[in-house]
Scaffold this active site. Sequence first.
Site, PDB file in Angstrom:
ATOM      1  CG  ASP A 232      -2.057   1.043   1.197  1.00 54.23           C
ATOM      2  OD1 ASP A 232      -2.369   0.743   0.411  1.00 54.23           O
ATOM      3  OD2 ASP A 232      -1.823   2.003   2.373  1.00 54.23           O
TER       4      ASP A 232
ATOM      5  CD  GLU B  26      -2.265   2.540  -3.082  1.00 53.54           C
ATOM      6  OE1 GLU B  26      -3.303   2.438  -3.951  1.00 53.54           O
ATOM      7  OE2 GLU B  26      -1.425   2.049  -2.185  1.00 53.54           O
TER       8      GLU B  26
END
Lengths: 106, 707
Positions: free
Chosen positions: B353, B390
């Site tokens: 993330d 990401e």
Amino acid sequence: MSFTVESKINENIARLTLTGALDSSTAPILQEEVMKIIPQNPLELVMYVEHLDFMASAGLRIIIFAKQKLGTQAKLILVKPQDQLIETLKMTGLIFSVVIVDQYPE
Amino acid sequence: MNDADVRIDYYPTHELNGIKYRCGRVLPFGATMVPNGINFSIYSSSATSCTLVLFKKNADQAFVEIPFPKEFMIGNVYSMIVFDLDYENLEYGYKMSGPYDPASGHIFNPNKILSDPYAKAIGGRDTWLRAPNWDNIYPFRSRLVFEDFDWENDKPLETPIEDLVIYEMHVRSFTIHPSSQIKFKGTFSGIREKIPYLLDLGVNCVELMPIYEFDEYEHSKIDPATGEMLINYWGYSTLNFFAPKSGYAATGKYGMQVDELKNLIKELHKNNIEVLLDVVFNHTAEGDHRGPVISFKGIDNKTYYMLTPEGYYFNFSGTGNTLNCNHPVVRNMVLDCLRYWAAEYHIDGFRFDLASILGRAQDGSPLNNPPLLESLAHDPILAKCKLIAEAWDAGGLYQVGTFPCYGRWAEWNGKYRDALRRFLKGDSNMVGEMSQRMQGSPDMYSSRGATAGINFVTCHDGFTLYDLVSYNEKHNEANGENNQDGNNDNDSWNCGWEGETDNQDINRLRHKQIKNALSILFVSQGVPMILMGDEMGRTQNGNNNTYCHDNELNWLNWDLIKENEDIFNFAKHIISFRRSHPVLRNSQHFKNIDYMNTGYSDISFHGKQAWQADWSENSRLLAFMLDGGHAKNGFSVDNTVYVVLNMFWEPVIVELPKLASGKNWFISVNTDMQPPFDFYGVSHEVKVENQNSMIVGARSVVILIEK
């Protein structure tokens, strides 16, 4: 809640009858019995658990412990476990380490 | 104590209130079972002293506090073996003394009990949303776990990444809805019960949204408009990086969450389904200077967090703090953590993330050669794990296409998502970019191959696929933030009406657009990922940021399979189509030449006329042919596949390329047709009547194969 275990062994079959609640405070009692039985090299370890009302993770650990100590040749058999115990065994994958039966000759 | 088990150096040297202990071993960090005792090891660069605090499980007060003697310290590491503890019934923590000087980055509090960053289980949120004791002096308690799970012959699957079909899902949302009709809803066991569904759908990889222990009560509040409690539902806020979320396990209340999760992974592997974890290393649940002190802040604030020169927290994550990932100590913790999950849980890969944060220096500036990313790429234990970034963060760093990859890292391809969405709704000037995206974005990943990009049209952040074709604007009022949260740039189109409608034409178009999006996704080179529920038309009622809802906005309603049966059947088909045709799954980019001497180049582009693609600004039609002789970069043989993407609002007549003598075009997909004629199953394709040309409907996708 109290916990009792009765054990006997003959003809390579060890039988443990468990009653009450198996939790972290009572698990050592079972472990001790298992430790006594293992050196006799049973081919089957039968646990009668119909009257076992509760089994916490500590109790499940003893099942793993017993299975590992028994080795791959011996069977660990649970007789008439309550639904909750079966579900827990399924969810944690331990179901594959034991044989579950409805009855086993005493 | 059993003498037979005692190592020669494992004997107590100290005693306090009947508790026996001795100097421990500095490695491994955390709490480790050793013969007749537990080895505790923790480090802090700036603490002046440390005390081990031991509780019986759920007890209000500690039963002993053992200060580490100076001789138990090596370097900055405190270690101690404590003997004869009932580790089934034990919780532990630490108290750290040291300077309190926030401007210098130190906030030690000798009275605060701190959780171990290396704890393998955390108590306090054992059952999902069960109200805790808010007066608990130690709310998130470190616990030990057993590493005795019987994996049998299981190991990570190591499926080639180009062959993956990733299914992004939330553990609780997947089965908590009553319509799931399973016994242990919302749990790891629940996913296990639904493995037959995953197999039927055809995915071979699940990506689990965060399963590290988090506090669902974090920032919880009552929405004044609805009276509903809003919580930290998604879990993008980690309490501890080594502990699985207990509340996601039906057996969490028994302390068996580790076994339940491992059993799920083992069963998924047995069914050839990989498991990726969405991991959140960019920040923790401790927030900024107003947030709670749970662990890292109290142990070594200056080491674990990026701090401003004034001692405040940098906020590149948008959530209050930023983990200091490129500090050597923190870097090692992240590495230890991922190694642990790969080795102990047999995890197949990780999606990071806001991964761009992992490439920032301690002062927040982007690094050219981030040591953490390099370490992860070259780590021997992680060598076969998928590493997916990401590739952006909340501080404005956007690295899609440029993320430091070291030959290993893949990325969520945000540019693919944006291009597909704009092309889908009929924007002009998109044919050129779309052709790059569906080739695996060679313009972005020229040296990294087609698998550097994870292609997706939707993910947990943003609209669901159904909402993407049903809403022009976000509708986040239920989040209690006056619709200010969530992304405003959705590139969505509602097909003529905002939200639900009885208009059959609009609903038909929406279903077609969903099928169009899925078709484009699954014939694109790269690695496809779909969001849980998109295969059955899941809606969030236009909410594009449902992070806080434990309700039907997030829960998967399984009745949708019936309600949107055509979408579900189509999704299954298009996944099956991809998995049946290796020509769609190249690891390297096309060369645009005929290097296999088949008479056709590996890829060729077309338009209304065969061999004449229209790249002009107003073109909305892209057709391409993938030559079966070049499948898997020439290492496999497949049918030739012809794809026509007509995102124009009128039908067009499309000339078909001529095939070799004896070969014909067969229809696999035509999204313009009503079900059941919108697709023909693999091996049941229907011959195209006119082999020279065909009408491709308005906003439609046609997929043909040569047989």
